[in-house]
Enzyme design. Structure first.
Site, PDB file in Angstrom:
ATOM      1  N   HIS A 276     -22.416  12.508 -28.036  1.00  0.00           N
ATOM      2  CA  HIS A 276     -21.858  11.612 -29.051  1.00  0.00           C
ATOM      3  C   HIS A 276     -21.709  10.176 -28.543  1.00  0.00           C
ATOM      4  CE1 HIS A 276     -18.604  13.259 -26.676  1.00  0.00           C
ATOM      5  NE2 HIS A 276     -17.822  12.249 -27.042  1.00  0.00           N
TER       6      HIS A 276
ATOM      7  N   LYS B 167      -1.156   6.852 -23.616  1.00  0.00           N
ATOM      8  CA  LYS B 167      -0.637   7.114 -24.958  1.00  0.00           C
ATOM      9  C   LYS B 167       0.858   6.779 -24.958  1.00  0.00           C
ATOM     10  CE  LYS B 167      -4.562   9.710 -24.848  1.00  0.00           C
ATOM     11  NZ  LYS B 167      -5.088  10.610 -23.827  1.00  0.00           N
TER      12      LYS B 167
ATOM     13  N   TYR C 115       0.836  -1.202   0.000  1.00  0.00           N
ATOM     14  CA  TYR C 115       0.000   0.000   0.000  1.00  0.00           C
ATOM     15  C   TYR C 115       0.874   1.256   0.000  1.00  0.00           C
ATOM     16  CZ  TYR C 115      -3.918   3.061   1.115  1.00  0.00           C
ATOM     17  OH  TYR C 115      -4.883   4.036   1.071  1.00  0.00           O
TER      18      TYR C 115
ATOM     19  N   PHE D  54      -7.251  19.924 -24.387  1.00  0.00           N
ATOM     20  CA  PHE D  54      -7.948  18.679 -24.687  1.00  0.00           C
ATOM     21  C   PHE D  54      -9.280  18.674 -23.911  1.00  0.00           C
ATOM     22  CE2 PHE D  54      -8.764  14.150 -23.728  1.00  0.00           C
ATOM     23  CZ  PHE D  54      -9.030  13.753 -25.016  1.00  0.00           C
ATOM     24  N   ASP D  55     -10.271  17.921 -24.400  1.00  0.00           N
ATOM     25  CA  ASP D  55     -11.636  17.939 -23.834  1.00  0.00           C
ATOM     26  C   ASP D  55     -11.668  17.778 -22.308  1.00  0.00           C
ATOM     27  OD1 ASP D  55     -11.489  17.243 -26.484  1.00  0.00           O
ATOM     28  OD2 ASP D  55     -13.272  15.996 -26.467  1.00  0.00           O
TER      29      ASP D  55
ATOM     30  N   ASP E 200       1.119  19.311 -20.991  1.00  0.00           N
ATOM     31  CA  ASP E 200       0.204  18.179 -21.087  1.00  0.00           C
ATOM     32  C   ASP E 200       0.890  17.229 -22.069  1.00  0.00           C
ATOM     33  OD1 ASP E 200      -1.712  16.323 -21.640  1.00  0.00           O
ATOM     34  OD2 ASP E 200      -3.344  17.746 -21.945  1.00  0.00           O
TER      35      ASP E 200
ATOM     36  N   ALA F  93       0.817  13.899 -23.028  1.00  0.00           N
ATOM     37  CA  ALA F  93       0.317  12.571 -23.404  1.00  0.00           C
ATOM     38  C   ALA F  93       1.117  11.965 -24.565  1.00  0.00           C
ATOM     39  CB  ALA F  93      -1.167  12.648 -23.766  1.00  0.00           C
TER      40      ALA F  93
HETATM   41  C1  LIG Z   1      -5.983  11.554 -23.400  1.00  0.00           C
HETATM   42  C2  LIG Z   1      -5.600  12.912 -23.049  1.00  0.00           C
HETATM   43  C3  LIG Z   1      -5.921  13.460 -21.800  1.00  0.00           C
HETATM   44  C4  LIG Z   1      -6.788  12.745 -20.792  1.00  0.00           C
HETATM   45  O1  LIG Z   1      -6.222  11.554 -20.417  1.00  0.00           O
HETATM   46  P1  LIG Z   1      -7.067  10.259 -19.971  1.00  0.00           P
HETATM   47  O2  LIG Z   1      -6.010   9.271 -19.664  1.00  0.00           O
HETATM   48  O3  LIG Z   1      -7.930   9.882 -21.124  1.00  0.00           O
HETATM   49  O4  LIG Z   1      -7.867  10.651 -18.772  1.00  0.00           O
HETATM   50  C5  LIG Z   1      -5.469  14.736 -21.530  1.00  0.00           C
HETATM   51  N1  LIG Z   1      -4.754  15.436 -22.424  1.00  0.00           N
HETATM   52  C6  LIG Z   1      -4.440  14.948 -23.633  1.00  0.00           C
HETATM   53  C7  LIG Z   1      -3.643  15.759 -24.598  1.00  0.00           C
HETATM   54  C8  LIG Z   1      -4.855  13.672 -23.990  1.00  0.00           C
HETATM   55  O5  LIG Z   1      -4.551  13.187 -25.200  1.00  0.00           O
END
Ligand SMILES: *Cc1c(COP(=O)(O)O)cnc(C)c1O
Length: 460
Positions: free
Chosen positions: A452, A260, A73, A126-127, A217, A219
């Site tokens: 969507h 990613k 843990y 990103f969304d 960010d 990813a």
């Molecule tokens: C996928 C993504 C996120 C969110 O990550 P999740 O692992 O899906 O929660 C944030 N920023 C970017 C640029 C992404 O591609």
């Protein structure tokens, strides 16, 4: 053509069968799914290009590493192994695992919102990033370069910030009202388009000038580093990891979805350069939302797989092949005259459905029409990125018209071969040749939020 694309830098050791269906079956399956590809079962999809998030294949080294995961843990050995890799790549002092990218966002982003009327500025949020900015009571403004919306003409770094717009926005809103600058690499919402090192350096200068925190960010930071090596003067002889290190030198923190470029199916990262106070605040919040700071919602074995995956994703042979696959699919479609975003980005090919099916008005969702036709033709699942995704204006309740009506063909990492991509290209060419027969869709059921995902449709 032989010399142009690189063959897979791996051989296959374990296989997962995929099922081909008949066209008649797919017509029924799609109808039963309410003409919404999100409602299809994965079993009924032959080649799944819905997303590159968490859909990659792990290596034998990653599976091997999972066997030595430490599920303690607190103070897990897996945590320390992952921490040392993250620190090695970023050069940052503080690290914390989280369950995925949005976990990092929900823990970190509210920390910098200190009063009412504040803003985060990004090339494009990103969304989920935008959602967490807004949930934290701030607003998300995008300052991307204008050429990002030009689908046709070559520009090496369409993901860049518009530096003038960024500085103008800071002055207009007041630097005390800016929570932070979020550098998204690659720029996901702009089609995985890269950001140049020069642009990152300049954004960092602007952030420093006004005393604003600069957040990456990241990813797809490894893919971004590869594009820099390929396209930016002075980087051709640099190792990918050194390009990544320079990238992180121009920021104060990293938020990352490890689904990613972490090459794992689930996971996320928060890393902070040197702000101990901020790190402590994040840890406090993480305990409540994600888990104890040495596991953050992950299994020990997940952290070990990620520690290995992060390094594999920086391997140049892997990256060249990855980007080559996307380019291969893009080239095949372009050679057939299909309008796509050019040049292709790092993780997907975007088809311009406004140009492909101009007979379908935006509120009958041209990209959904193309996506569904592609599924019926070959069992390939793509995703609509256009007016359906955008939703309605909260004031007028009218459908908002998206700037671009796109269909995204997203390539999972290390999963499909060139032969699979040929199936996709051939099917897409068939859809293109019959594009005049495409018809739009009307709602059968419209879901009130994130429509969507769960809405159902009827063909017009
Ligand atoms: C996928 C993504 C996120 C969110 O990550 P999740 O692992 O899906 O929660 C944030 N920023 C970017 C640029 C992404 O591609």
């Amino acid at each position: 053509m032989n010399k142009k694309y690189m063959a897979e830098p791996y051989r296959i050791k374990m296989v997962e069968s995929i099922r081909q269906t008949t066209k008649e079956e797919r017509i029924t399956l799609l109808k039963n799914a309410g003409y919404n590809p999100f409602s299809l079962r994965s079993d009924d999809v032959y080649i799944d290009l819905l997303t590159d998030s968490g859909t990659g294949a792990m290596s034998q080294e990653q599976w091997g590493a999972m066997m030595i995961g430490d599920e303690a843990y607190a103070g897990s050995r897996s945590f320390y192994r992952l921490e040392s890799v993250v620190k090695n790549i970023t050069g940052y002092k503080y690290f914390m695992p989280v369950h995925q990218g949005r976990g990092a966002e929900q823990v970190f982003l509210p920390q910098l919102v200190t009063h009412k009327g504040m803003y985060y500025l990004s090339n494009i949020h990103f969304d989920t990033t935008r959602a967490h900015v807004e949930l934290a009571g701030a607003r998300a403004l995008d300052c991307v370069t204008e050429c990002c919306y030009d689908l046709k003409n070559y520009h090496p770094f369409k993901g860049n910030f518009d530096l003038e717009l960024l500085e103008k926005t800071i002055l207009e809103k007041g630097k005390e009202n800016i929570c932070g600058i979020i550098m998204t690499i690659t720029n996901n919402s702009a089609g995985g388009q890269p950001v140049s090192m020069e642009n990152m350096r300049e954004v960092h200068k602007i952030a420093k000038k006004y005393g604003i925190m600069n957040i990456i960010d990241g990813a797809r930071y490894a893919e971004n580093s590869f594009f820099i090596k390929e396209r930016e003067k002075g980087y051709q002889d640099k190792d990918i990891i050194d390009i990544a290190r320079e990238t992180y030198s121009y920021a104060d923190a990293l938020l990352m979805s490890a689904k990613k470029d972490g090459l794992v199916n689930m996971g996320g990262i928060i890393a902070i350069r040197d702000d101990k106070c901020l790190f402590d605040k994040c840890r406090t919040r993480a305990v409540a939302y994600e888990g104890f700071p040495t596991y953050g919602g992950l299994n020990g074995r997940d952290m070990d797989a990620l520690a290995v995956g992060l390094m594999e994703a920086l391997d140049e042979n892997y990256l060249r092949h990855r980007i080559d696959q996307v380019r291969y699919l893009g080239d095949r479609l372009m050679e057939a005259g299909i309008p796509i975003q050019y040049p292709v980005g790092g993780h997907a090919v975007f088809v311009d459905c406004k140009a492909l099916a101009p007979q379908i008005p935006y509120d009958q969702f041209p990209s959904l029409a193309v996506t569904n036709a592609l599924y019926i033709e070959a069992g390939v699942r793509a995703v609509e990125i256009g007016s359906l995704l955008l939703g309605r204006d909260p004031d007028t309740n009218k459908n908002i018209e998206a700037k671009l009506e796109l269909m995204r063909l997203t390539i999972p990492r290390r999963v499909y071969t060139y032969n699979h991509l040929d199936v996709v290209a051939d099917a897409m060419i068939h859809v293109f040749e019959h594009r005049h027969e495409l018809k739009g869709y009307a709602f059968d059921y419209e879901s009130p939020i994130l429509r969507h995902f769960t809405s159902t449709f009827k063909p017009i």
